[in-house]
Design a protein around this motif. Structure first.
Motif, short mmCIF file in Angstrom:
data_model
loop_
_atom_site.label_atom_id
_atom_site.label_comp_id
_atom_site.label_asym_id
_atom_site.label_seq_id
_atom_site.Cartn_x
_atom_site.Cartn_y
_atom_site.Cartn_z
N UNK A 11 -35.67 -85.44 -93.35
CA UNK A 11 -34.24 -85.44 -93.08
C UNK A 11 -33.86 -86.73 -92.35
N UNK A 12 -32.70 -87.30 -92.67
CA UNK A 12 -32.27 -88.51 -91.96
C UNK A 12 -31.72 -88.18 -90.58
N UNK A 13 -31.71 -89.18 -89.70
CA UNK A 13 -31.09 -89.02 -88.39
C UNK A 13 -29.59 -89.14 -88.58
N UNK A 14 -28.86 -88.20 -88.01
CA UNK A 14 -27.40 -88.18 -88.09
C UNK A 14 -26.83 -88.93 -86.88
N UNK A 15 -25.88 -89.83 -87.12
CA UNK A 15 -25.23 -90.55 -86.02
C UNK A 15 -24.17 -89.62 -85.43
N UNK A 16 -24.36 -89.29 -84.15
CA UNK A 16 -23.47 -88.37 -83.46
C UNK A 16 -22.33 -89.12 -82.79
N UNK A 17 -22.68 -90.27 -82.19
CA UNK A 17 -21.68 -91.02 -81.42
C UNK A 17 -22.13 -92.46 -81.27
N UNK A 18 -21.15 -93.35 -81.22
CA UNK A 18 -21.42 -94.77 -80.95
C UNK A 18 -20.53 -95.22 -79.81
N UNK A 19 -21.11 -95.95 -78.88
CA UNK A 19 -20.38 -96.51 -77.75
C UNK A 19 -20.81 -97.96 -77.62
N UNK A 20 -19.85 -98.86 -77.41
CA UNK A 20 -20.20 -100.28 -77.27
C UNK A 20 -19.38 -100.92 -76.16
N UNK A 21 -20.04 -101.79 -75.42
CA UNK A 21 -19.41 -102.57 -74.37
C UNK A 21 -19.68 -104.04 -74.68
N UNK A 22 -18.62 -104.81 -74.89
CA UNK A 22 -18.77 -106.24 -75.14
C UNK A 22 -19.35 -106.92 -73.89
N UNK A 23 -20.02 -108.03 -74.08
CA UNK A 23 -20.62 -108.74 -72.95
C UNK A 23 -19.52 -109.21 -71.98
N UNK A 24 -19.70 -108.83 -70.71
CA UNK A 24 -18.77 -109.21 -69.65
C UNK A 24 -19.57 -109.83 -68.51
N UNK A 25 -18.89 -110.48 -67.59
CA UNK A 25 -19.56 -111.10 -66.45
C UNK A 25 -20.24 -110.02 -65.60
N UNK A 26 -21.50 -110.27 -65.25
CA UNK A 26 -22.26 -109.31 -64.46
C UNK A 26 -22.00 -109.45 -62.97
N UNK A 27 -21.42 -110.56 -62.56
CA UNK A 27 -21.20 -110.83 -61.14
C UNK A 27 -19.73 -111.20 -60.91
N UNK A 28 -19.27 -110.97 -59.70
CA UNK A 28 -17.90 -111.35 -59.33
C UNK A 28 -17.84 -112.87 -59.17
N UNK A 29 -16.64 -113.41 -59.11
CA UNK A 29 -16.47 -114.85 -58.93
C UNK A 29 -17.10 -115.32 -57.61
N UNK A 30 -16.96 -114.51 -56.56
CA UNK A 30 -17.53 -114.88 -55.27
C UNK A 30 -19.07 -114.94 -55.34
N UNK A 31 -19.66 -113.97 -56.03
CA UNK A 31 -21.12 -113.96 -56.16
C UNK A 31 -21.61 -115.17 -56.97
N UNK A 32 -20.88 -115.54 -58.00
CA UNK A 32 -21.26 -116.70 -58.81
C UNK A 32 -21.14 -117.98 -58.00
N UNK A 33 -20.10 -118.06 -57.15
CA UNK A 33 -19.94 -119.24 -56.29
C UNK A 33 -21.08 -119.36 -55.29
N UNK A 34 -21.64 -118.22 -54.84
CA UNK A 34 -22.76 -118.23 -53.90
C UNK A 34 -24.08 -118.59 -54.56
N UNK A 35 -24.14 -118.51 -55.88
CA UNK A 35 -25.37 -118.82 -56.60
C UNK A 35 -25.47 -120.31 -56.88
N UNK A 36 -26.70 -120.79 -56.90
CA UNK A 36 -26.95 -122.13 -57.39
C UNK A 36 -27.58 -121.94 -58.77
N UNK A 37 -26.76 -122.09 -59.81
CA UNK A 37 -27.23 -121.87 -61.17
C UNK A 37 -27.93 -123.14 -61.65
N UNK A 38 -29.22 -123.03 -61.89
CA UNK A 38 -30.05 -124.18 -62.28
C UNK A 38 -29.93 -124.44 -63.78
N UNK A 39 -30.08 -123.39 -64.58
CA UNK A 39 -29.92 -123.56 -66.02
C UNK A 39 -29.48 -122.24 -66.65
N UNK A 40 -28.79 -122.38 -67.79
CA UNK A 40 -28.26 -121.23 -68.53
C UNK A 40 -28.78 -121.33 -69.96
#
Length: 131
Positions: A11-40
């Motif tokens: 028997x195939x697996x039945x899809x019951x539900x799909x949920x998706x969240x687009x990529x968003x910033x993981x940190x606040x602007x203040x937290x990013x300002x406190x970081x020293x980002x070396x490379x991305x």
């Protein structure tokens, strides 16, 4: 010839539900300002993981675990944070068995900061509202 027993393994697996969240910033602007980002990393990375679920609370834990696994993979390439994160979940069912297929997307970076925190995946509370 007539089949007397139904073979559930085909028997195939039945899809019951799909949920998706687009990529968003993981940190606040203040937290990013406190970081020293070396490379991305030049592009986003993604990985798909499949988990068998025993109950509804396993779904949130599976998303957190998928994030941890992708961060471990990024650490092998010497990245230690995700600047942007997103995920999608497909809940599957076959008879009484439940499964989740989680695709986690992130933009890895290497950053130095005094107050390094590992945030939870974005909008994780959406899963608890639906379950």
């Amino acid at each position: 010839m007539r089949r007397l027993f139904h073979n559930r393994s085909t028997d195939p697996w039945e899809v019951v539900e799909r949920t998706a969240i687009e990529a968003v910033s993981a940190y606040s602007e203040e937290e990013i300002e406190d970081m020293q980002i070396i490379r991305v990393h030049s592009a986003t990375v993604q990985a798909t993981y499949t988990f068998d679920l025993k109950n509804d609370t396993d779904l949130r834990r599976a998303v957190v675990f998928a994030r941890q696994k992708l961060l471990q993979e990024a650490a092998r390439k010497e990245y230690n944070v995700f600047l942007k994160e997103g995920w999608s979940v497909a809940r599957l069912r076959k008879g009484k068995r439940q499964r989740a297929e989680i695709c986690y997307t992130a933009q890895p970076a290497y950053a130095v900061t005094k107050k390094m925190r590992t945030p939870l995946p974005p909008f994780l509370a959406m899963l608890s509202e639906k379950t």
